[in-house]
Scaffold this motif. Structure first.
Motif, mmCIF file in Angstrom:
data_model
loop_
_atom_site.group_PDB
_atom_site.id
_atom_site.type_symbol
_atom_site.label_atom_id
_atom_site.label_comp_id
_atom_site.label_asym_id
_atom_site.label_seq_id
_atom_site.Cartn_x
_atom_site.Cartn_y
_atom_site.Cartn_z
ATOM 1 N N SER A 38 0.850 -1.188 0.000
ATOM 2 C CA SER A 38 0.000 0.000 0.000
ATOM 3 C C SER A 38 0.889 1.243 0.000
ATOM 4 O O SER A 38 1.994 1.226 0.557
ATOM 5 C CB SER A 38 -0.888 -0.001 1.250
ATOM 6 O OG SER A 38 -1.405 1.294 1.499
ATOM 7 N N PRO A 39 0.425 2.346 -0.598
ATOM 8 C CA PRO A 39 1.191 3.596 -0.516
ATOM 9 C C PRO A 39 1.373 4.100 0.907
ATOM 10 O O PRO A 39 2.189 4.986 1.153
ATOM 11 C CB PRO A 39 0.346 4.578 -1.348
ATOM 12 C CG PRO A 39 -0.447 3.722 -2.264
ATOM 13 C CD PRO A 39 -0.744 2.476 -1.479
ATOM 14 N N ASP A 40 0.622 3.536 1.847
ATOM 15 C CA ASP A 40 0.750 3.936 3.264
ATOM 16 C C ASP A 40 1.696 3.032 4.048
ATOM 17 O O ASP A 40 1.944 3.281 5.230
ATOM 18 C CB ASP A 40 -0.627 3.934 3.940
ATOM 19 C CG ASP A 40 -1.506 5.077 3.463
ATOM 20 O OD1 ASP A 40 -1.009 6.215 3.382
ATOM 21 O OD2 ASP A 40 -2.686 4.827 3.158
ATOM 22 N N THR A 41 2.243 1.993 3.415
ATOM 23 C CA THR A 41 3.148 1.076 4.119
ATOM 24 C C THR A 41 4.486 1.755 4.385
ATOM 25 O O THR A 41 5.122 2.287 3.470
ATOM 26 C CB THR A 41 3.385 -0.195 3.281
ATOM 27 O OG1 THR A 41 2.125 -0.798 2.972
ATOM 28 C CG2 THR A 41 4.248 -1.188 4.043
ATOM 29 N N LYS A 42 4.923 1.777 5.655
ATOM 30 C CA LYS A 42 6.187 2.406 6.023
ATOM 31 C C LYS A 42 7.347 1.506 5.571
ATOM 32 O O LYS A 42 7.482 0.373 6.047
ATOM 33 C CB LYS A 42 6.266 2.619 7.532
ATOM 34 C CG LYS A 42 5.103 3.412 8.127
ATOM 35 C CD LYS A 42 5.144 4.887 7.771
ATOM 36 C CE LYS A 42 4.050 5.664 8.500
ATOM 37 N NZ LYS A 42 4.059 7.098 8.176
ATOM 38 N N LEU A 43 8.180 2.044 4.665
ATOM 39 C CA LEU A 43 9.209 1.207 4.045
ATOM 40 C C LEU A 43 10.620 1.780 4.117
ATOM 41 O O LEU A 43 11.594 1.062 3.915
ATOM 42 C CB LEU A 43 8.852 0.961 2.569
ATOM 43 C CG LEU A 43 7.585 0.126 2.317
ATOM 44 C CD1 LEU A 43 7.117 0.286 0.884
ATOM 45 C CD2 LEU A 43 7.858 -1.336 2.637
ATOM 46 N N TYR A 44 10.739 3.075 4.401
ATOM 47 C CA TYR A 44 12.069 3.702 4.405
ATOM 48 C C TYR A 44 12.279 4.443 5.716
ATOM 49 O O TYR A 44 11.423 5.217 6.152
ATOM 50 C CB TYR A 44 12.210 4.666 3.226
ATOM 51 C CG TYR A 44 13.525 5.412 3.191
ATOM 52 C CD1 TYR A 44 14.708 4.758 2.881
ATOM 53 C CD2 TYR A 44 13.586 6.775 3.508
ATOM 54 C CE1 TYR A 44 15.910 5.436 2.853
ATOM 55 C CE2 TYR A 44 14.785 7.457 3.488
ATOM 56 C CZ TYR A 44 15.951 6.791 3.165
ATOM 57 O OH TYR A 44 17.160 7.462 3.147
ATOM 58 N N THR A 45 13.437 4.221 6.323
ATOM 59 C CA THR A 45 13.783 4.895 7.578
ATOM 60 C C THR A 45 14.801 5.987 7.296
ATOM 61 O O THR A 45 15.938 5.716 6.898
ATOM 62 C CB THR A 45 14.369 3.905 8.599
ATOM 63 O OG1 THR A 45 13.457 2.825 8.783
ATOM 64 C CG2 THR A 45 14.613 4.595 9.935
ATOM 65 N N ALA A 46 14.394 7.240 7.485
ATOM 66 C CA ALA A 46 15.273 8.378 7.218
ATOM 67 C C ALA A 46 16.121 8.696 8.443
ATOM 68 O O ALA A 46 16.024 8.033 9.486
ATOM 69 C CB ALA A 46 14.444 9.601 6.826
ATOM 70 N N GLU A 47 16.973 9.699 8.299
ATOM 71 C CA GLU A 47 17.810 10.140 9.413
ATOM 72 C C GLU A 47 16.915 10.548 10.584
ATOM 73 O O GLU A 47 15.911 11.237 10.407
ATOM 74 C CB GLU A 47 18.668 11.321 8.959
ATOM 75 C CG GLU A 47 19.693 11.781 9.985
ATOM 76 C CD GLU A 47 20.559 12.898 9.436
ATOM 77 O OE1 GLU A 47 21.649 12.616 8.939
ATOM 78 O OE2 GLU A 47 20.110 14.064 9.484
ATOM 79 N N GLY A 48 17.266 10.135 11.784
ATOM 80 C CA GLY A 48 16.450 10.431 12.951
ATOM 81 C C GLY A 48 15.445 9.345 13.276
ATOM 82 O O GLY A 48 14.711 9.453 14.260
ATOM 83 N N GLY A 49 15.401 8.313 12.422
ATOM 84 C CA GLY A 49 14.541 7.178 12.715
ATOM 85 C C GLY A 49 13.114 7.298 12.229
ATOM 86 O O GLY A 49 12.300 6.404 12.454
ATOM 87 N N ARG A 50 12.757 8.396 11.533
ATOM 88 C CA ARG A 50 11.382 8.552 11.055
ATOM 89 C C ARG A 50 11.144 7.605 9.878
ATOM 90 O O ARG A 50 11.945 7.519 8.965
ATOM 91 C CB ARG A 50 11.112 9.988 10.626
ATOM 92 C CG ARG A 50 9.682 10.206 10.140
ATOM 93 C CD ARG A 50 9.455 11.620 9.647
ATOM 94 N NE ARG A 50 8.166 11.736 8.972
ATOM 95 C CZ ARG A 50 7.751 12.813 8.331
ATOM 96 N NH1 ARG A 50 8.541 13.880 8.277
ATOM 97 N NH2 ARG A 50 6.577 12.831 7.730
ATOM 98 N N MET A 51 10.009 6.882 9.926
ATOM 99 C CA MET A 51 9.646 5.946 8.872
ATOM 100 C C MET A 51 8.779 6.641 7.816
ATOM 101 O O MET A 51 7.894 7.433 8.158
ATOM 102 C CB MET A 51 8.877 4.766 9.465
ATOM 103 C CG MET A 51 9.682 3.896 10.405
ATOM 104 S SD MET A 51 10.887 2.888 9.500
ATOM 105 C CE MET A 51 9.790 1.756 8.648
ATOM 106 N N PHE A 52 9.069 6.344 6.550
ATOM 107 C CA PHE A 52 8.352 6.973 5.438
ATOM 108 C C PHE A 52 7.669 5.916 4.569
ATOM 109 O O PHE A 52 8.274 4.894 4.214
ATOM 110 C CB PHE A 52 9.304 7.772 4.551
ATOM 111 C CG PHE A 52 9.692 9.106 5.123
ATOM 112 C CD1 PHE A 52 9.076 10.273 4.697
ATOM 113 C CD2 PHE A 52 10.681 9.203 6.102
ATOM 114 C CE1 PHE A 52 9.432 11.506 5.226
ATOM 115 C CE2 PHE A 52 11.045 10.419 6.638
ATOM 116 C CZ PHE A 52 10.422 11.579 6.195
ATOM 117 N N SER A 53 6.430 6.182 4.213
ATOM 118 C CA SER A 53 5.719 5.417 3.190
ATOM 119 C C SER A 53 5.814 6.184 1.871
ATOM 120 O O SER A 53 6.358 7.299 1.823
ATOM 121 C CB SER A 53 4.250 5.254 3.578
ATOM 122 O OG SER A 53 3.605 6.528 3.585
#
Length: 380
Positions: free
Chosen positions: A4-19
């Motif tokens: 899904s476009p809402d699935t968290k798949l990438y972890t950016a600097e600072g630990g925030r997860m991005f879909s």
């Protein structure tokens, strides 16, 4: 496996997860006039085009499974099948008020994704950034060819959409567009608008133009003059009583006219020169230049008005003399309203909108720009 476009798949600097949707929301945060594109590729973090420059997101490099999952979250089953068959697939996606078009493709490292934001509504024509009132002449035209030119990402479609939207608001006329893809959804107000997407509603620009001339149009927008046949039909439409807008990837007025002629064999160029001299209305060549304050870009334009003198130069193919006309016929009256890139850039520098160094980088002729800047400094 589906994502899904809402699935968290990438972890950016600072630990925030991005879909995927989180990545696309960046366009809303900065505004799609500033952030135009997103690129996903194995071995790099997500990369945005911000104010015309590629800017990497702070975070680790994407791995192949992440790129695949993020990319496939946007694709339909039909598009996934097309991707596997042709190794590339186009598509579109809506998120909130923004529409995105994307191309998913393979390179030597695996799957890649390029996403571009498309505004839902064009800006008012008064806010586009015309250096004079030439737009007022164009929206009143009943016939003729208006070419808006520039490199990819120079805002050509935005300028044309703003002009057509103004016509739709103020004139009871029939407007038909042929686009690949449709970038702005234009509402029928006083006008009646039909927008046709090449590949979905019509197989090609050429077929669309053939059909269009039997559909009672007053105003036609041809997304791009790509080849000899589409150019021929576009010129014919302008010559037979329609107001026609189109685009070309050329950097200035002289180059635009040369490009149109070069689409045809030498034995036809005299005929096309005559046809163009009669049918052409305006050439607007534009570039988006970074603002001095670092917040976004501003348009600089070269404007050619096909006056009697310009028409004669086109017909006799004395194109080297066009620059002189652009430099001298600059009064803000309907019979003139021409300007060079260099004069447009000098005016932006004088207003404090663009720095002199940045403006000189974008000028077609650096010495001509310095001369124009000196004239501005002298108060002339």
């Amino acid at each position: 496996m589906t994502y899904s476009p809402d699935t968290k798949l990438y972890t950016a600097e600072g630990g925030r997860m991005f879909s995927m949707n989180d990545l696309l929301n960046t366009f809303t945060e900065f505004g799609s006039m500033r952030v135009s594109d997103l690129h996903l590729k194995t071995g790099c973090p997500p990369v945005y085009r911000l104010d015309g420059n590629l800017t990497r997101m702070k975070g680790p490099d994407l791995e192949t499974p992440q790129v695949e999952a993020l990319s496939l979250s946007l694709l339909s089953e039909e598009e996934i099948a097309l991707l596997h068959d042709r190794r590339a697939a186009d598509g579109s996606y809506f998120l909130g008020e923004l529409q995105f078009r994307f191309n998913c493709f393979y390179d030597s490292d695996g799957l890649c994704l390029a996403v571009r934001a498309l505004e839902s509504d064009p800006p008012p024509v008064e806010q586009v950034g015309f250096p004079n009132n030439v737009w007022r002449d164009i929206v009143k035209k009943q016939q003729g060819l208006v070419l808006v030119t520039g490199i990819t990402g120079a805002g050509k479609s935005t300028t044309i959409a703003s002009l057509i939207d103004h016509i739709a608001r103020t004139r009871p006329c029939r407007i038909i567009t042929l686009e690949d893809p449709i970038e702005y959804r234009l509402a029928s107000r006083r006008a009646l608008i039909s927008q046709r997407e090449v590949g979905r509603d019509v197989p090609s620009f050429e077929r669309g133009l053939r059909d269009c001339l039997r559909e009672d149009p007053d105003v036609i927008f041809v997304g791009e003059m790509r080849d000899r046949e589409s150019a021929s039909w576009t010129l014919s439409a302008a010559e037979t009583g329609h107001l026609v807008f189109s685009t070309l990837h050329t950097r200035d007025s002289r180059g635009t006219i040369t490009r149109v002629l070069d689409l045809f064999p030498p034995n036809q160029q005299d005929e096309i020169s005559s046809q163009l001299s009669l049918g052409l209305s305006h050439v607007i060549s534009q570039k988006l230049v970074p603002r001095a304050n670092g917040l976004g870009r501003v348009v600089a334009m070269e404007i050619l008005n096909n006056t009697y003198a310009i028409s004669h130069l086109i017909r006799t193919r004395k194109l080297e003399q066009i620059t002189t006309a652009l430099q001298t016929r600059t009064k803000d009256v309907s019979e003139e309203r021409m300007t060079t890139f260099e004069r447009s850039l000098a005016a932006l520098v004088a207003a404090g909108t663009v720095t002199p160094l940045e403006a000189e980088k974008w000028a077609n002729n650096a010495q001509a720009f310095r001369d124009e800047l000196q004239h501005v400094s002298d108060g002339r």
